[in-house]
Design a protein around this motif. Structure first.
Motif, PDB file in Angstrom:
ATOM      1  N   LEU A  20      48.286   1.675 -43.505  1.00  0.00           N
ATOM      2  CA  LEU A  20      48.821   3.018 -43.247  1.00  0.00           C
ATOM      3  C   LEU A  20      50.152   2.896 -42.509  1.00  0.00           C
ATOM      4  CD1 LEU A  20      48.176   6.121 -43.311  1.00  0.00           C
ATOM      5  CD2 LEU A  20      46.825   5.777 -41.243  1.00  0.00           C
ATOM      6  N   TYR A  21      51.042   3.858 -42.778  1.00  0.00           N
ATOM      7  CA  TYR A  21      52.380   3.845 -42.167  1.00  0.00           C
ATOM      8  C   TYR A  21      52.636   5.240 -41.615  1.00  0.00           C
ATOM      9  CZ  TYR A  21      57.507   2.932 -42.105  1.00  0.00           C
ATOM     10  OH  TYR A  21      58.822   2.746 -41.757  1.00  0.00           O
ATOM     11  N   ASN A 333      52.933   4.495 -31.652  1.00  0.00           N
ATOM     12  CA  ASN A 333      53.000   5.815 -32.277  1.00  0.00           C
ATOM     13  C   ASN A 333      54.033   6.649 -31.526  1.00  0.00           C
ATOM     14  OD1 ASN A 333      51.695   7.219 -30.079  1.00  0.00           O
ATOM     15  ND2 ASN A 333      49.731   6.471 -30.834  1.00  0.00           N
ATOM     16  N   HIS A 334      54.147   7.903 -31.878  1.00  0.00           N
ATOM     17  CA  HIS A 334      55.198   8.765 -31.314  1.00  0.00           C
ATOM     18  C   HIS A 334      54.935   9.122 -29.850  1.00  0.00           C
ATOM     19  CE1 HIS A 334      51.910  11.183 -32.691  1.00  0.00           C
ATOM     20  NE2 HIS A 334      52.332  12.170 -31.928  1.00  0.00           N
ATOM     21  N   ASP A 335      53.784   8.716 -29.321  1.00  0.00           N
ATOM     22  CA  ASP A 335      53.451   8.976 -27.912  1.00  0.00           C
ATOM     23  C   ASP A 335      53.482   7.702 -27.071  1.00  0.00           C
ATOM     24  OD1 ASP A 335      52.876  11.658 -28.532  1.00  0.00           O
ATOM     25  OD2 ASP A 335      50.762  11.203 -28.944  1.00  0.00           O
ATOM     26  N   PRO A 363      44.967  -1.130 -40.346  1.00  0.00           N
ATOM     27  CA  PRO A 363      46.271  -1.344 -39.716  1.00  0.00           C
ATOM     28  C   PRO A 363      47.195  -0.155 -39.930  1.00  0.00           C
ATOM     29  CG  PRO A 363      46.059  -2.703 -41.704  1.00  0.00           C
ATOM     30  CD  PRO A 363      44.791  -1.914 -41.595  1.00  0.00           C
ATOM     31  N   VAL A 364      47.886   0.240 -38.854  1.00  0.00           N
ATOM     32  CA  VAL A 364      48.792   1.393 -38.928  1.00  0.00           C
ATOM     33  C   VAL A 364      50.145   0.953 -38.366  1.00  0.00           C
ATOM     34  CG1 VAL A 364      49.122   3.823 -38.385  1.00  0.00           C
ATOM     35  CG2 VAL A 364      46.792   2.889 -38.501  1.00  0.00           C
ATOM     36  N   VAL A 365      51.157   0.990 -39.221  1.00  0.00           N
ATOM     37  CA  VAL A 365      52.500   0.561 -38.828  1.00  0.00           C
ATOM     38  C   VAL A 365      53.305   1.812 -38.475  1.00  0.00           C
ATOM     39  CG1 VAL A 365      54.599  -0.638 -39.582  1.00  0.00           C
ATOM     40  CG2 VAL A 365      52.347  -1.406 -40.413  1.00  0.00           C
ATOM     41  N   TYR A 366      53.832   1.857 -37.259  1.00  0.00           N
ATOM     42  CA  TYR A 366      54.667   2.983 -36.846  1.00  0.00           C
ATOM     43  C   TYR A 366      56.069   2.763 -37.398  1.00  0.00           C
ATOM     44  CZ  TYR A 366      56.825   6.455 -33.749  1.00  0.00           C
ATOM     45  OH  TYR A 366      57.510   7.533 -33.245  1.00  0.00           O
ATOM     46  N   ARG A 396      61.005   7.649 -30.526  1.00  0.00           N
ATOM     47  CA  ARG A 396      61.212   8.629 -31.589  1.00  0.00           C
ATOM     48  C   ARG A 396      62.639   8.615 -32.131  1.00  0.00           C
ATOM     49  NH1 ARG A 396      57.810  13.874 -29.037  1.00  0.00           N
ATOM     50  NH2 ARG A 396      55.848  12.712 -28.767  1.00  0.00           N
ATOM     51  N   THR A 397      63.380   7.548 -31.900  1.00  0.00           N
ATOM     52  CA  THR A 397      64.796   7.530 -32.282  1.00  0.00           C
ATOM     53  C   THR A 397      64.938   7.323 -33.799  1.00  0.00           C
ATOM     54  OG1 THR A 397      64.934   5.171 -31.807  1.00  0.00           O
ATOM     55  CG2 THR A 397      65.497   6.684 -30.011  1.00  0.00           C
ATOM     56  N   PRO A 398      66.141   7.635 -34.349  1.00  0.00           N
ATOM     57  CA  PRO A 398      66.313   7.579 -35.803  1.00  0.00           C
ATOM     58  C   PRO A 398      66.071   6.197 -36.399  1.00  0.00           C
ATOM     59  CG  PRO A 398      68.097   8.828 -34.804  1.00  0.00           C
ATOM     60  CD  PRO A 398      67.326   8.198 -33.670  1.00  0.00           C
ATOM     61  N   MET A 399      65.472   6.192 -37.559  1.00  0.00           N
ATOM     62  CA  MET A 399      65.238   4.959 -38.316  1.00  0.00           C
ATOM     63  C   MET A 399      66.564   4.283 -38.617  1.00  0.00           C
ATOM     64  SD  MET A 399      62.915   3.088 -39.777  1.00  0.00           S
ATOM     65  CE  MET A 399      62.657   1.926 -41.118  1.00  0.00           C
ATOM     66  N   GLN A 400      66.539   2.962 -38.528  1.00  0.00           N
ATOM     67  CA  GLN A 400      67.765   2.174 -38.730  1.00  0.00           C
ATOM     68  C   GLN A 400      67.738   1.526 -40.122  1.00  0.00           C
ATOM     69  OE1 GLN A 400      67.225   1.603 -34.007  1.00  0.00           O
ATOM     70  NE2 GLN A 400      67.305  -0.271 -35.203  1.00  0.00           N
TER      71      GLN A 400
END
Ligand code: NOJ
Ligand code: CA
Length: 529
Positions: A20-21, A333-335, A363-366, A396-400
């Motif tokens: 999971l992503y 995660n976002h927290d 498995p969960v990839v943030y 929570r910053t923008p994906m690179q």
């Protein structure tokens, strides 16, 4: 003899085989240049997810909201927020993902609405309302009762921030002297249960595969052991098994031993409930809350931690679940702080992924962790991200995506980005890492592929721990050996049963000899025996 209640069916095969992503939609990819990520942006980057090998993605809330808690304050459960696109954009995303073998899960926020939700806007003026929890006076816990601005007067009970009034699912211990303590089967609580089914069915109709469930433990109030909350989820699970047997619920509860037997398909190990997750990753830097207590974690370059707390929690959860569901293990995660946080550098990450992708949890990839995106300290609050001492914005910053000034996230002026980019000149990017076979991204890709090709490494098989220090070594079934050494110093382990026939499947700095294994610092190895 008392009748034995039938066990709920095990989870759909796609979930037990899933990687999971998590996508934080506002920070993933901006398609229209307003500086905020959106659904067409996610659709445009599905090839990255397909290439990475993930089989399902979970979108944090993307519904209509005033964004006082980044969208966890839902004003319309049935409509995509305009800043993310339309319901048609979601349908398009689901279809494009399905074409790549990827399922899409949304985020269900059952415990509270926004104070802007029409249900609450009406209820605030209606003395007869029982969809929310109302009292004429403040009572314990005092901080949870918020003065009502509407004509009805009195106070409403909040579930998280004051702008998030708790939906009324009743109290486990009703008390006529405290009339806001509705029984769980009073009309308001039953209407709210029915509403949850309607919301889920609405999105199932668009092809959504299930939900991550926000604050799943919070529904029935004053509920010792969450017994009544568990029954509520059990009822919803029975409905799913009957009407939507391929759909799933993954709880944000943090206690799989309780939540999965109650009916949730999976539950996360979480940073704020117990130490199972933090004892692996939390190095005391980044976002720290009241739960922090400064113990070293296992994935620590100085080798000061231990996997023992995780292993104990895992064994307890696994025994209680007894094959009925899964424990979800996230990179972040976002927290909660990202893996690459404080002193943990990129070279240390792959062995964390080797563990994550060879352990029998889900498995969960943030988003961004697959390239080692860093937790960015020192950012200001954004849409309620600063929660007490917890600076959640750093995760929570923008994906690179690439190495252009805007990192390929958006064509907007950087001042208009949802949050600032990681300012580090050497910030990692997808484009650069794709070109480097030794990058974190390519190591994670290979680990995901190996997991998906090797059922023995997945959620189904057994795990036998052979050593629980540095290194951590375990058998999956009787056929696979995993060794991870997350400290800087090398580590050695005598394994008398190891023979010369051990075949390295995916190895970084780990060598076997007949009867022993030697791991470099930050090394990992997965072997076929
Ligand atoms: C948990 C979510 O993950 C978090 O971001 C949110 O602030 C609270 N629940 C309230 O919904
Ligand atoms: Ca946008």
């Amino acid at each position: 003899m008392a009748p034995v209640s039938p066990r709920q069916p095990a989870v759909p095969a796609w979930l037990s085989e899933a990687v999971l992503y998590q996508v934080y939609p506002q920070s993933f990819a901006d398609s229209n240049g307003d500086g905020i990520g959106d659904l067409p942006g996610v659709t445009a980057h599905l090839d990255h997810l397909a290439d990475l090998g993930v089989s399902a993605l979970w979108l944090s809330p993307c519904f209509s909201s005033e964004f006082g808690d980044a969208g966890y304050d839902v004003a319309d459960y049935l409509a995509i927020a305009p800043r993310y696109g339309t319901n048609a954009d979601l349908a398009e995303l689901v279809g494009a993902a399905a074409a790549r073998g990827i399922r899409v899960l949304l985020d269900l926020v059952p415990g509270h609405t926004s104070h802007r939700h029409p249900w609450f806007q009406r209820a605030a003026h209606d003395p007869g309302d029982d969809r929310y929890i109302w009292s004429e006076r403040i009572t314990a816990p005092v901080h949870e009762w918020i003065p009502n601005q509407g004509r009805r007067g009195g106070f409403y009970r909040a579930n998280f921030y004051p702008i998030q009034p708790a939906l009324n699912f009743g109290y486990a211990r009703p008390d006529p002297a405290e009339p806001w303590r509705s029984p769980v089967d009073a009309p308001g609580p039953l209407a709210n249960r029915a509403a949850l089914r309607e919301i889920m069915a609405h999105w199932f109709g668009l092809g959504v595969a299930g939900f991550r469930v926000d604050m799943a433990a919070s529904l029935v109030k004053d509920d010792p052991g969450q017994v009544e909350t568990g029954k509520l989820w059990g009822e919803l699970r029975a409905w799913l098994d009957r009407e939507h047997p391929d759909k799933v619920l993954i709880a944000e509860w943090g206690d799989p031993a309780r939540s999965v037997p109650a009916g949730l398909h999976a539950d996360f190990f979480l940073h704020f409930n117990g130490r199972a997750l933090r004892s692996l990753w939390d190095n005391g830097s980044g976002s720290q809350g009241s739960w922090a207590h400064g113990e070293p974690c296992y994935f620590d370059p100085d080798g000061a931690g231990s996997p023992a707390e995780f292993l104990t929690a895992w064994q307890a959860a696994d025994a209680a679940i007894a094959g009925r569901g899964l424990v979800a293990l996230p990179t972040a995660n976002h927290d909660f702080s990202r893996l690459a946080c404080g002193p943990r550098t990129g070279e240390q990450l792959a062995c964390a992924f080797a563990f994550l992708l060879s352990w029998p949890s889900l498995p969960v990839v943030y988003y961004g962790d697959e390239i080692g995106m860093r937790y960015v300290p020192g950012l200001p609050d954004k849409e309620g991200s600063q929660f007490g001492t917890e600076a959640r914005q750093g995760s929570r910053t923008p994906m690179q995506w690439d190495d252009t000034p805007g990192a390929g996230f958006s064509t907007a002026e950087q001042a208009d980005f949802y949050l600032p980019l990681d300012p580090a000149p050497d910030r990692p990017s997808v484009a650069a890492q794709r070109a480097d076979p030794a990058s974190t991204l390519n190591q994670v890709r290979r680990l995901i592929r190996l997991r998906r090709e090797t059922p023995e490494l997945g959620t189904g098989g057994t795990v036998t721990v052979l050593a629980d220090g540095y290194p951590l070594a375990y058998l999956r079934g009787t056929t696979h050996l995993v060794v991870v050494n997350p400290r800087r110093e090398p580590a050695e382990l005598a394994l008398p049963q190891l023979t010369a026939a051990a075949l390295p499947l995916l190895v970084q700095g780990v060598r076997t000899t007949p009867g022993a294994v030697r791991a470099d610092g930050f090394g990992y190895g997965i072997f076929r025996l």
